[in-house]
Motif scaffolding. Structure first.
Motif, PDB file in Angstrom:
ATOM      1  N   GLY A 215       0.816  -1.203   0.000  1.00 47.29           N
ATOM      2  CA  GLY A 215       0.000   0.000   0.000  1.00 47.29           C
ATOM      3  C   GLY A 215       0.849   1.252   0.000  1.00 47.29           C
ATOM      4  N   LEU A 216       0.334   2.298  -0.621  1.00 47.53           N
ATOM      5  CA  LEU A 216       1.067   3.552  -0.785  1.00 47.53           C
ATOM      6  C   LEU A 216       0.775   4.496   0.378  1.00 47.53           C
ATOM      7  CD1 LEU A 216       2.900   5.129  -2.810  1.00 47.53           C
ATOM      8  CD2 LEU A 216       0.791   6.205  -3.639  1.00 47.53           C
ATOM      9  N   VAL A 217       1.845   5.027   0.986  1.00 46.06           N
ATOM     10  CA  VAL A 217       1.731   6.073   1.993  1.00 46.06           C
ATOM     11  C   VAL A 217       1.946   7.398   1.264  1.00 46.06           C
ATOM     12  CG1 VAL A 217       2.607   7.004   4.156  1.00 46.06           C
ATOM     13  CG2 VAL A 217       2.638   4.528   3.759  1.00 46.06           C
ATOM     14  N   PRO A 218       0.901   8.218   1.099  1.00 47.04           N
ATOM     15  CA  PRO A 218       1.033   9.441   0.295  1.00 47.04           C
ATOM     16  C   PRO A 218       1.799  10.526   1.038  1.00 47.04           C
ATOM     17  CG  PRO A 218      -1.161   9.327   1.231  1.00 47.04           C
ATOM     18  CD  PRO A 218      -0.464   8.037   1.613  1.00 47.04           C
ATOM     19  N   GLN A 219       2.250  11.497   0.274  1.00 48.82           N
ATOM     20  CA  GLN A 219       2.992  12.618   0.855  1.00 48.82           C
ATOM     21  C   GLN A 219       2.072  13.712   1.386  1.00 48.82           C
ATOM     22  OE1 GLN A 219       5.126  12.576  -3.052  1.00 48.82           O
ATOM     23  NE2 GLN A 219       6.837  13.337  -1.833  1.00 48.82           N
TER      24      GLN A 219
ATOM     25  N   LEU B 141       7.194  -0.234  -8.270  1.00 45.94           N
ATOM     26  CA  LEU B 141       6.659  -0.466  -6.930  1.00 45.94           C
ATOM     27  C   LEU B 141       5.625   0.592  -6.539  1.00 45.94           C
ATOM     28  CD1 LEU B 141       6.676  -1.990  -4.246  1.00 45.94           C
ATOM     29  CD2 LEU B 141       8.588  -0.550  -3.530  1.00 45.94           C
ATOM     30  N   VAL B 142       5.913   1.863  -6.773  1.00 48.64           N
ATOM     31  CA  VAL B 142       4.997   2.925  -6.362  1.00 48.64           C
ATOM     32  C   VAL B 142       3.669   2.807  -7.091  1.00 48.64           C
ATOM     33  CG1 VAL B 142       4.607   5.422  -6.375  1.00 48.64           C
ATOM     34  CG2 VAL B 142       6.830   4.509  -5.683  1.00 48.64           C
ATOM     35  N   GLU B 143       3.722   2.579  -8.386  1.00 48.18           N
ATOM     36  CA  GLU B 143       2.484   2.468  -9.154  1.00 48.18           C
ATOM     37  C   GLU B 143       1.695   1.230  -8.733  1.00 48.18           C
ATOM     38  OE1 GLU B 143      -0.483   3.659 -11.572  1.00 48.18           O
ATOM     39  OE2 GLU B 143       1.321   4.756 -10.971  1.00 48.18           O
ATOM     40  N   ARG B 144       2.388   0.150  -8.470  1.00 48.15           N
ATOM     41  CA  ARG B 144       1.730  -1.077  -8.031  1.00 48.15           C
ATOM     42  C   ARG B 144       1.019  -0.859  -6.701  1.00 48.15           C
ATOM     43  NH1 ARG B 144       5.619  -6.128  -8.132  1.00 48.15           N
ATOM     44  NH2 ARG B 144       6.119  -5.518  -5.992  1.00 48.15           N
ATOM     45  N   ALA B 145       1.675  -0.136  -5.791  1.00 50.15           N
ATOM     46  CA  ALA B 145       1.063   0.139  -4.493  1.00 50.15           C
ATOM     47  C   ALA B 145      -0.106   1.105  -4.627  1.00 50.15           C
ATOM     48  CB  ALA B 145       2.111   0.706  -3.537  1.00 50.15           C
ATOM     49  N   ARG B 146       0.006   2.027  -5.575  1.00 49.48           N
ATOM     50  CA  ARG B 146      -1.077   3.000  -5.782  1.00 49.48           C
ATOM     51  C   ARG B 146      -2.360   2.307  -6.240  1.00 49.48           C
ATOM     52  NH1 ARG B 146       0.256   8.191  -6.578  1.00 49.48           N
ATOM     53  NH2 ARG B 146       2.243   7.574  -7.543  1.00 49.48           N
ATOM     54  N   LEU B 147      -2.212   1.184  -6.929  1.00 49.41           N
ATOM     55  CA  LEU B 147      -3.368   0.464  -7.472  1.00 49.41           C
ATOM     56  C   LEU B 147      -3.911  -0.599  -6.523  1.00 49.41           C
ATOM     57  CD1 LEU B 147      -2.151  -0.009 -11.164  1.00 49.41           C
ATOM     58  CD2 LEU B 147      -3.738   1.715 -10.264  1.00 49.41           C
TER      59      LEU B 147
ATOM     60  N   GLN C  91     -16.149   2.853   0.912  1.00 54.17           N
ATOM     61  CA  GLN C  91     -15.730   2.284  -0.358  1.00 54.17           C
ATOM     62  C   GLN C  91     -14.282   2.650  -0.666  1.00 54.17           C
ATOM     63  OE1 GLN C  91     -18.836   3.681  -3.107  1.00 54.17           O
ATOM     64  NE2 GLN C  91     -19.631   1.592  -3.132  1.00 54.17           N
ATOM     65  N   SER C  92     -13.641   1.777  -1.442  1.00 52.30           N
ATOM     66  CA  SER C  92     -12.250   2.010  -1.821  1.00 52.30           C
ATOM     67  C   SER C  92     -12.153   3.190  -2.772  1.00 52.30           C
ATOM     68  CB  SER C  92     -11.669   0.761  -2.482  1.00 52.30           C
ATOM     69  OG  SER C  92     -12.344   0.482  -3.699  1.00 52.30           O
ATOM     70  N   GLY C  93     -10.908   3.628  -2.989  1.00 53.79           N
ATOM     71  CA  GLY C  93     -10.705   4.791  -3.848  1.00 53.79           C
ATOM     72  C   GLY C  93     -11.223   4.583  -5.250  1.00 53.79           C
ATOM     73  N   GLY C  94     -11.083   3.374  -5.772  1.00 58.00           N
ATOM     74  CA  GLY C  94     -11.578   3.087  -7.122  1.00 58.00           C
ATOM     75  C   GLY C  94     -12.996   2.599  -7.146  1.00 58.00           C
ATOM     76  N   LYS C  95     -13.691   2.622  -6.004  1.00 58.82           N
ATOM     77  CA  LYS C  95     -15.080   2.177  -5.882  1.00 58.82           C
ATOM     78  C   LYS C  95     -15.244   0.701  -6.247  1.00 58.82           C
ATOM     79  CE  LYS C  95     -16.273   6.483  -5.076  1.00 58.82           C
ATOM     80  NZ  LYS C  95     -16.625   6.943  -3.719  1.00 58.82           N
ATOM     81  N   THR C  96     -14.144  -0.061  -6.192  1.00 63.33           N
ATOM     82  CA  THR C  96     -14.224  -1.477  -6.551  1.00 63.33           C
ATOM     83  C   THR C  96     -14.393  -2.375  -5.334  1.00 63.33           C
ATOM     84  OG1 THR C  96     -11.812  -1.682  -6.448  1.00 63.33           O
ATOM     85  CG2 THR C  96     -12.783  -1.118  -8.582  1.00 63.33           C
ATOM     86  N   ARG C  97     -14.177  -1.833  -4.145  1.00 61.75           N
ATOM     87  CA  ARG C  97     -14.288  -2.614  -2.923  1.00 61.75           C
ATOM     88  C   ARG C  97     -15.102  -1.829  -1.903  1.00 61.75           C
ATOM     89  NH1 ARG C  97     -12.033  -5.647  -5.881  1.00 61.75           N
ATOM     90  NH2 ARG C  97     -10.336  -7.125  -5.491  1.00 61.75           N
ATOM     91  N   ARG C  98     -15.778  -2.556  -1.027  1.00 58.07           N
ATOM     92  CA  ARG C  98     -16.396  -1.922   0.122  1.00 58.07           C
ATOM     93  C   ARG C  98     -15.900  -2.647   1.363  1.00 58.07           C
ATOM     94  NH1 ARG C  98     -22.791  -3.361   0.742  1.00 58.07           N
ATOM     95  NH2 ARG C  98     -22.523  -5.465   1.592  1.00 58.07           N
TER      96      ARG C  98
END
Length: 725
Positions: free
Chosen positions: A458-462, A586-592, A625-632
């Motif tokens: 998972g991505l830890v944002p700045q 890695l960063v893009e993978r974690a972002r998704l 819901q998740s950021g991409g609305k694909t999970r709850r």
């Protein structure tokens, strides 16, 4: 947190057998220090009045008392021979864990022994390890035990700590003894792109060398088969029986390298010389008349030449190893052995660390000071860092306060020159403005781990804090190592505040999740944490624990980037200690990552008037819901609820208002902050209710009730909070 202190790192060869008559009688002073006494169940083994272990079960045909006696006999010889804390370690042997001293088995932590304590054998062995190291340090610091006299050290080999550039790679030879207690494992791990291994020495030595050795050969009450590790004859590593101690053999070799001094007019006054790698030492030559000639056997190890005034020899260390320098003058000749060794490492001249919180306790200040010394100390591969005494200057720090902690440490390693220093670490409690959590990183899929690998990234944002919740149960049918890394994929360093805690491993998943939630809410209430610096292209070890079969590990952390970033959290299950990876994407993978949920907090307001309808507060009922609305997120685990309830007693008599927890989905516990107080609910199932709070309201009285709640792993959410009179 964990971890969690646990690192590490001879001159005498021992041969131990199961026949007690084969043991050589140790000095009386040691024999009187090591005792076996009766315990309420089994037998207690002590060293210098400190308890090492309590044996409660039989194994391999030995009763608990016999096992304690056998361990005592083994320890008597080892302590008499000068056993040091860093020479003790543990390793797995099938389903058991062995405690070893100088490679010799001392005692076994069996599954039955661990079950008596409701833990896994590794936990039992680690407790024995810590007890023995502490007892050895206590005994040695007070000179209570007899032991071999320390070997004379050439003055040229004694130096104050200094940094130096040295090539990597291990070298043969014994460690220069360190002292006292080992420090916890390093938290920062350098990475290479695509690498799956850390730099040598970046993980705890005792876990870096784990080698399973077969199944448990002996169960309680069952006679052992041949080769049972608890009763088999034991020999120290790499030493055959009846072989002379290494210190004697080296001295003999040095003497053989030089002809008797009375047969030569040339004299150097030494038989052997230790030269640090990359440095020079000068040896004076006396006697004789005329120019000196010098030749060396082992010119890849050292170089030698006639020095200024032509009455001395200058020796330079080229590579670790042994060489012989021969000095001639006409037909006369003398010789001496040269040992080239590397320094075990070098210390920073000073260091700085930061903590946060309303009042950072002394235990946290001590921990971050030691951790910073460990992270900033340069160690050769195979060297270990040890604490030589209790750090000074440790105290609790309020916001803005600071203190200087003096940490006495040594670095020692096999075939290396020991370094000692007292490193000064300035620890400051910094005040950070409050900031809302931006994203929830939810590591619970799968909850039941049935295969090794990466469980979550998972991505830890700045641009704001992230909250990481992890809750996993080991369903592999065998032990696993559970680790969490905070990876910095950028070239520049990153500073991150860490607030939170973990719990377990526990057999009861409800207990694991509840304890993690209790520790997290307590920490965030005070903003109690530390600031970690993660170098570029490196990772920090956040969690590193062995998890037994069917056990659960759970935890919640807030990660807030203060500089640099972004960062990536990696949750990994593996057979043994693993290392983080750094692929290009890695960063893009974690972002998704699909189990990433934005704005993981809810604010709610309610009103309750005495004598009217009860107030029902639902926690975990409406999934985010998740950021991409694909999970709850069913149950809203890890979501922070902030609730206010306006209370009013309009009657003309005093009334008691109560707050109760009512489980809606099955077995559950809860942890809450109610009017600033941490409240824990017991484990209950419907239709049982648990009272959390009550308050008497006077006629006409109004007041505001504040509640913070968070669904935690292991429990079944949603639940309802009911306000009634």
């Amino acid at each position: 947190m964990h971890g969690a202190l646990g690192l590490l790192s001879v001159a005498v060869a021992l041969l131990l057998t199961t026949s007690l008559t084969a043991f050589e009688t140790p000095p009386r002073s040691v024999e009187s220090l090591i005792k076996v006494t009766a315990a309420p169940v089994g037998a207690r083994l002590t060293l210098g009045a400190r308890v090492l272990a309590i044996f409660r079960t039989a194994n391999a045909g030995l009763t608990a008392v016999e096992r304690a006696d056998l361990a005592a006999k083994r320890l008597e010889l080892l302590v008499a021979a000068g056993l040091r804390p860093h020479e003790v370690r543990i390793e797995p042997r099938g389903d058991q864990w062995a405690l070893l001293a100088r490679g010799t088995l001392v005692m076994l932590a069996t599954e039955a022994e661990a079950a008596e304590r409701r833990e896994v054998p590794e936990s039992t062995a680690r407790r024995w390890l810590e007890n023995l190291r502490a007892a050895l340090a206590h005994v040695r610091s007070r000179g209570l035990a007899d032991g071999p006299a320390p070997a004379r050290r050439d003055a040229a080999a004694i130096r104050t700590p200094r940094p130096a550039v040295r090539p990597p790679g291990p070298e043969p030879g014994r460690a220069t003894p360190g002292t006292q207690a080992p420090i916890v494992e390093a938290r920062s791990i350098p990475l290479d792109a695509g690498s799956s291994r850390p730099e040598t020495g970046s993980v705890r030595p005792e876990t870096a060398t784990l080698k399973p050795q077969g199944r448990n050969p002996g169960a309680p009450g069952v006679r052992s088969s041949p080769g049972d590790p608890e009763t088999e004859p034991a020999k120290p590593e790499n030493e055959p029986a009846k072989r002379a101690p290494r210190s004697v053999r080296l001295a003999t070799a040095a003497v053989a390298a030089a002809p008797p001094s009375e047969a030569s007019p040339l004299k150097t006054g030494i038989r052997s010389l230790v030269v640090p790698y990359g440095e020079t030492r000068t040896v004076s030559v006396e006697g004789g008349d005329g120019p000196l000639q010098v030749r060396i056997e082992g010119d890849s190890v050292a170089a030698a030449e006639v020095g200024p005034g032509r009455t001395a020899i200058t020796v330079r260390g080229l590579n670790p190893g042994r060489a012989v320098v021969r000095v001639g003058q006409g037909e006369a000749e003398t010789a001496f052995a040269v040992w080239v060794k590397k320094y075990a490492g070098s210390f920073p001249p000073a260091a700085a660390a930061q903590v946060t919180g309303d009042l950072a306790p002394g235990s946290l200040v001590r921990r971050v000071a030691i951790e910073r010394v460990l992270d900033e100390t340069r160690r050769e591969p195979g060297a270990s860092l040890e604490l030589l005494g209790e750090p000074e200057g440790v105290k609790a720090l309020g916001r803005g306060a600071k203190t200087t902690v003096q940490v006495p440490v040594s670095i020692a390693g096999e075939g290396m020159l020991e370094q000692r220093a007292t490193v000064r670490v300035e620890v400051q409690n910094i005040a950070l403005p409050s900031e809302e959590t931006r994203v929830l990183l939810y590591s619970n899929n799968p909850e039941s781990v049935r295969e090794m690998g990466t469980l979550f990234e998972g991505l830890v944002p700045q641009d704001g804090p992230a909250r990481l919740l992890f809750h996993h149960q080991n369903r592999l049918g065998r032990m696993m190592t559970f680790q969490i890394f905070v990876v910095n994929p950028r070239d520049s360093p990153a500073d991150v505040q860490l607030v939170g805690g973990e719990a377990g491993p526990f057999i009861d998943p409800v207990q694991a999740g509840h304890r993690a939630g209790q520790r997290y809410l307590s920490a965030i209430q005070q903003d109690l944490g530390l600031v970690a610096r993660i170098p570029g292209r490196s990772a920090r070890v956040l969690v590193n624990v062995r998890v037994g079969r069917d056990q659960t590990i759970s935890g919640i952390y807030t990660l807030r980037i203060l500089g640099g970033g972004p960062l990536v959290t990696q949750v990994v299950a593996s057979e043994g200690p693993a290392s983080p990876t750094l692929p290009p994407n890695l960063v893009e993978r974690a972002r998704l990552e699909p189990h990433t949920y934005p704005t993981p907090q809810k604010s709610q307001s309610y009103e309750y008037r005495v004598g009217q309808r009860w107030a029902f507060i639902h926690v975990g009922r409406v999934p985010i819901q998740s950021g991409g609305k694909t999970r709850r997120l069913d149950g809203n685990y890890g979501v922070l609820y902030r609730v206010t309830v306006e209370l009013h007693n309009p009657t003309d008599t005093a009334q008691t208002v109560r707050l109760l927890m009512s489980p809606d989905a099955g077995l559950a516990r809860g942890v809450f902050i109610i009017d600033g107080q941490l409240i824990e609910a017991p484990q209950i199932s419907p239709p049982i209710e648990a009272e959390l709070w009550k308050k008497k309201l006077e006629p006409g009285e109004r007041r505001r009730l504040t509640i913070e709640a968070m669904p935690v792993g292991g429990s079944n959410y949603p639940i309802s909070l009911v306000v009634r009179s």
